[in-house]
Design a protein around this motif. Structure first.
Motif, PDB file in Angstrom:
ATOM      1  N   MET A 135     -11.344   8.475  -5.308  1.00 29.01           N
ATOM      2  CA  MET A 135     -11.517   8.486  -6.756  1.00 29.01           C
ATOM      3  C   MET A 135     -10.583   7.520  -7.476  1.00 29.01           C
ATOM      4  SD  MET A 135     -13.912  10.614  -6.746  1.00 29.01           S
ATOM      5  CE  MET A 135     -14.173  10.586  -8.499  1.00 29.01           C
ATOM      6  N   ASP A 136      -9.402   7.254  -6.883  1.00 27.37           N
ATOM      7  CA  ASP A 136      -8.434   6.380  -7.533  1.00 27.37           C
ATOM      8  C   ASP A 136      -7.458   5.895  -6.468  1.00 27.37           C
ATOM      9  OD1 ASP A 136      -7.155   4.950  -9.473  1.00 27.37           O
ATOM     10  OD2 ASP A 136      -6.242   6.689 -10.491  1.00 27.37           O
ATOM     11  N   ALA A 137      -6.858   4.732  -6.686  1.00 29.87           N
ATOM     12  CA  ALA A 137      -5.863   4.193  -5.752  1.00 29.87           C
ATOM     13  C   ALA A 137      -4.959   3.217  -6.493  1.00 29.87           C
ATOM     14  CB  ALA A 137      -6.558   3.494  -4.575  1.00 29.87           C
ATOM     15  N   PHE A 138      -3.656   3.285  -6.209  1.00 31.65           N
ATOM     16  CA  PHE A 138      -2.704   2.364  -6.830  1.00 31.65           C
ATOM     17  C   PHE A 138      -1.447   2.346  -5.968  1.00 31.65           C
ATOM     18  CE2 PHE A 138      -2.463   6.551  -8.704  1.00 31.65           C
ATOM     19  CZ  PHE A 138      -1.122   6.872  -8.610  1.00 31.65           C
ATOM     20  N   THR A 139      -0.634   1.318  -6.153  1.00 34.37           N
ATOM     21  CA  THR A 139       0.590   1.145  -5.368  1.00 34.37           C
ATOM     22  C   THR A 139       1.810   1.417  -6.246  1.00 34.37           C
ATOM     23  OG1 THR A 139      -0.462  -0.471  -3.920  1.00 34.37           O
ATOM     24  CG2 THR A 139       1.953  -0.472  -4.002  1.00 34.37           C
ATOM     25  N   VAL A 140       2.760   2.198  -5.705  1.00 33.32           N
ATOM     26  CA  VAL A 140       4.034   2.479  -6.390  1.00 33.32           C
ATOM     27  C   VAL A 140       5.151   1.832  -5.566  1.00 33.32           C
ATOM     28  CG1 VAL A 140       5.643   4.238  -7.183  1.00 33.32           C
ATOM     29  CG2 VAL A 140       3.161   4.637  -7.345  1.00 33.32           C
ATOM     30  N   ASP A 141       5.839   0.875  -6.180  1.00 31.33           N
ATOM     31  CA  ASP A 141       6.939   0.158  -5.509  1.00 31.33           C
ATOM     32  C   ASP A 141       8.268   0.718  -6.022  1.00 31.33           C
ATOM     33  OD1 ASP A 141       8.704  -1.539  -4.340  1.00 31.33           O
ATOM     34  OD2 ASP A 141       7.694  -3.385  -4.974  1.00 31.33           O
ATOM     35  N   ASN A 142       8.929   1.488  -5.160  1.00 31.09           N
ATOM     36  CA  ASN A 142      10.213   2.096  -5.534  1.00 31.09           C
ATOM     37  C   ASN A 142      11.344   1.567  -4.642  1.00 31.09           C
ATOM     38  OD1 ASN A 142      11.660   3.829  -7.237  1.00 31.09           O
ATOM     39  ND2 ASN A 142      11.662   5.485  -5.706  1.00 31.09           N
ATOM     40  N   THR A 143      11.143   0.354  -4.101  1.00 31.28           N
ATOM     41  CA  THR A 143      12.104  -0.211  -3.144  1.00 31.28           C
ATOM     42  C   THR A 143      13.431  -0.585  -3.805  1.00 31.28           C
ATOM     43  OG1 THR A 143      11.084  -2.379  -3.492  1.00 31.28           O
ATOM     44  CG2 THR A 143      10.321  -1.082  -1.608  1.00 31.28           C
ATOM     45  N   GLN A 144      13.435  -0.827  -5.098  1.00 32.83           N
ATOM     46  CA  GLN A 144      14.663  -1.254  -5.770  1.00 32.83           C
ATOM     47  C   GLN A 144      15.405  -0.098  -6.430  1.00 32.83           C
ATOM     48  OE1 GLN A 144      15.534  -4.459  -5.325  1.00 32.83           O
ATOM     49  NE2 GLN A 144      13.626  -4.566  -4.116  1.00 32.83           N
ATOM     50  N   ASP A 182      11.269   3.173  -1.186  1.00 37.90           N
ATOM     51  CA  ASP A 182       9.964   3.222  -0.514  1.00 37.90           C
ATOM     52  C   ASP A 182       8.882   2.555  -1.375  1.00 37.90           C
ATOM     53  OD1 ASP A 182       8.127   3.791   1.410  1.00 37.90           O
ATOM     54  OD2 ASP A 182       8.192   5.987   1.193  1.00 37.90           O
ATOM     55  N   ARG A 183       7.866   2.153  -0.704  1.00 38.80           N
ATOM     56  CA  ARG A 183       6.695   1.558  -1.387  1.00 38.80           C
ATOM     57  C   ARG A 183       5.439   2.174  -0.772  1.00 38.80           C
ATOM     58  NH1 ARG A 183       3.466  -3.366  -0.930  1.00 38.80           N
ATOM     59  NH2 ARG A 183       2.970  -4.187  -3.020  1.00 38.80           N
ATOM     60  N   ARG A 184       4.621   2.814  -1.600  1.00 36.70           N
ATOM     61  CA  ARG A 184       3.465   3.552  -1.096  1.00 36.70           C
ATOM     62  C   ARG A 184       2.201   3.220  -1.910  1.00 36.70           C
ATOM     63  NH1 ARG A 184       4.191   7.391   3.392  1.00 36.70           N
ATOM     64  NH2 ARG A 184       6.470   7.454   3.686  1.00 36.70           N
TER      65      ARG A 184
END
Length: 320
Positions: free
Chosen positions: A167-176, A264-266
């Motif tokens: 239904m939905d998809a997106f990337t969360v970049d929390n590496t910094q 992390d990046r997911r």
């Protein structure tokens, strides 16, 4: 002198004797356009003389056919000569016109149905070896069919509950970051129940449904599933080949948090868990004016979300 006069008149007398039909009164007065409809479905044309044949039927439509038969039921071709009685069935599965020649002085037109949404025009050419005339015929659209009943083949019901639909998809970049980040998702925001009436004998766009039933297409009862069993509980959907989107009864504003840890990046993928079923159906229809019937048969497919699943995909170095 008498001999010279006789020699003068002889060719005229001979022409009159050999071609008497030429001097008969015009076999048909100037014909008026013929319009057939629901309210005027039977029209007769009277002729002044018997010296005429049915020469041909012409139309700009290439999907119409003329089946002409004599009184014994034998197929005959054009021209249909004036001494022959005949019946011509003209049309196709959506149009039914009957042309009856029961005497040498009359032609009857009987419109059973025209399921097109516009008039169908055709020309009937009548005449003889000396002259011809054209009867212009217009067939107006007639009444559509109505649904009498829907029958489901309950013993052929098939249910599947292990399917996922993205239904939905997106990337969360929390590496910094050194702290987790929480992201709000709405698992049912784009959810809908999808209904489709597949008919193997229909065209890709299913115009057969609208030919017979008109627009908008009628709504019919469809099964819902309770404890793995189908039952009619008042839910309706429009018949037809087009995929229908129905409400799910789920909260589109439901909020769910997805957490991505520090560094992390997911890729966050939101799925709906789907309840999918197939069941054969038959829709029995009839025309209130003519009593004709038609049956649509095929398979009803339903796809309904009932739960959600959130997957946090670990991205590789290449994907990052």
């Amino acid at each position: 002198m008498f001999y010279r006069l006789f020699n003068y008149l002889w060719p005229v007398l001979l022409l009159t004797g050999c071609n008497g039909d030429v001097f008969i009164d015009d076999f048909l007065p100037e014909p008026k356009p013929i319009v057939l409809s629901d309210t005027e479905g039977n029209v007769s044309v009277r002729f002044n003389a018997e010296n005429w044949d049915i020469l041909d039927i012409e139309s700009i439509r290439s999907d119409m056919f003329a089946d002409a038969r004599d009184t014994s039921g034998n197929r005959i071709g054009f021209p249909i000569e004036n001494e022959e009685n005949a019946v011509i069935q003209y049309g196709n599965e959506y149009l039914d016109l009957r042309i009856e020649k029961n005497s040498r002085s009359e032609l009857n037109f009987i419109l059973s149905e025209n399921l097109y949404d516009e008039p169908v025009e055709l020309d009937i050419k009548v005449g003889n070896q000396y002259t011809s005339k054209t009867l212009e015929v217009s067939l107006s659209p007639t009444q559509k069919y109505q649904i009498d009943s829907i029958v489901y083949q309950w013993d052929k019901f098939k249910l599947y509950t292990n399917n996922l639909e993205e239904m939905d998809a997106f990337t969360v970049d929390n590496t910094q970051s050194s702290t987790p980040v929480r992201w709000t998702v709405f698992p049912y925001r784009y959810s809908s129940r999808k209904i489709e009436f597949y008919c193997p004998n229909a065209s890709w766009n299913g115009y057969e449904y609208t030919r017979y039933l008109g627009e908008p297409l009628p709504q019919i009862d469809i099964p819902d599933v309770t404890d793995g069993k189908p039952a009619l509980q008042g839910t309706k959907a429009r018949l037809g080949m087009e995929c229908r989107n129905l409400e799910t009864g789920l909260d589109k504003n439901l909020e769910v948090e997805a957490t991505v840890e520090a560094g992390d990046r997911r890729k966050i993928i939101v799925y709906n868990q789907m309840e999918i079923y197939d069941i054969p159906y038959k829709a029995y229809t009839s025309n209130p004016r003519t009593g004709k019937t038609h049956v649509f048969s095929g398979t009803l497919s339903s796809s309904r979300p009932y739960d959600y699943f959130i997957f946090k995909q670990q991205l590789t170095d290449e994907e990052q």
